[in-house]
Design an enzyme around this catalytic site. Structure first.
Site, PDB file in Angstrom:
ATOM      1  N   GLU A 110       1.157  -3.440   4.110  1.00 62.13           N
ATOM      2  CA  GLU A 110       1.961  -2.424   3.451  1.00 62.13           C
ATOM      3  C   GLU A 110       3.158  -2.169   4.349  1.00 62.13           C
ATOM      4  O   GLU A 110       3.028  -2.174   5.570  1.00 62.13           O
ATOM      5  CB  GLU A 110       1.201  -1.104   3.276  1.00 62.13           C
ATOM      6  CG  GLU A 110       0.117  -1.140   2.233  1.00 62.13           C
ATOM      7  CD  GLU A 110      -1.247  -1.480   2.819  1.00 62.13           C
ATOM      8  OE1 GLU A 110      -2.164  -1.768   2.047  1.00 62.13           O
ATOM      9  OE2 GLU A 110      -1.393  -1.477   4.055  1.00 62.13           O
ATOM     10  N   TYR A 122       9.457 -10.158   6.103  1.00 55.25           N
ATOM     11  CA  TYR A 122       8.205 -10.576   5.472  1.00 55.25           C
ATOM     12  C   TYR A 122       8.466 -11.559   4.332  1.00 55.25           C
ATOM     13  O   TYR A 122       7.758 -12.558   4.188  1.00 55.25           O
ATOM     14  CB  TYR A 122       7.419  -9.369   4.970  1.00 55.25           C
ATOM     15  CG  TYR A 122       6.969  -8.424   6.069  1.00 55.25           C
ATOM     16  CD1 TYR A 122       6.502  -8.901   7.295  1.00 55.25           C
ATOM     17  CD2 TYR A 122       7.016  -7.048   5.897  1.00 55.25           C
ATOM     18  CE1 TYR A 122       6.090  -8.042   8.301  1.00 55.25           C
ATOM     19  CE2 TYR A 122       6.608  -6.179   6.899  1.00 55.25           C
ATOM     20  CZ  TYR A 122       6.145  -6.682   8.094  1.00 55.25           C
ATOM     21  OH  TYR A 122       5.747  -5.823   9.081  1.00 55.25           O
TER      22      TYR A 122
END
Length: 157
Positions: A110, A122
């Site tokens: 998260e 990411y």
């Protein structure tokens, strides 16, 4: 820069906490890190090595939890003085290698919805956004949403 991930130990926590507090508005506490170590979570410290390959400077750390064949990234933090040098990406690549050796096929994380640099990193290394967790993180003005991201790891035969 010669770097290496080593298992986090209790003796590392003073340095870990200094980086954590310098990096986050809502930092983990010593208890969070102690609980992670006690629970057997994958906890690593990223060290810069000297010429003799001895740990010289703590650059960051990661804490991950395994659940069956999944790995959940709980915390990755690079010392603010060493950001933008590819250290988070290199650390995550090293974790991917370990995960593959352990037959882990998926990594989840998260990230704060507002953390655009982390989200871009990411995505660059293969994570895809899956969902949004509403009001997941504490924020100065209440709560902030989290973007749930997933990366599939190719496992060898």
């Amino acid at each position: 820069m010669n770097i290496k991930l080593l298992a986090m130990e209790l003796k590392d926590l003073d340095l870990v906490l200094a980086i954590e507090q310098a990096s986050h508005a809502f930092p983990w506490t010593r208890g969070h890190f102690q609980d992670a170590l006690s629970a057997g979570y994958w906890s690593y410290v990223l060290w810069e090595l000297d010429e003799a390959h001895h740990p010289q400077k703590m650059l960051g750390y990661l804490v991950l939890m395994t659940v069956l064949d999944e790995l959940h990234l709980l915390n990755i933090t690079i010392d603010p003085n060493y950001r933008r040098r590819g250290l988070a990406q290199k650390s995550l690549q090293m974790i991917d290698d370990v995960a593959r050796q352990e037959n882990i096929s998926t990594v989840f994380l998260e990230v704060r919805e507002s953390n655009l640099p982390a989200r871009a990193l990411y995505e660059q290394i293969g994570f895809e956004a899956l969902a949004v967790r509403k009001d997941y993180y504490p924020a100065e003005d209440g709560r902030e949403h989290a973007v749930v991201m997933k990366k599939n790891l190719a496992l060898g035969n």
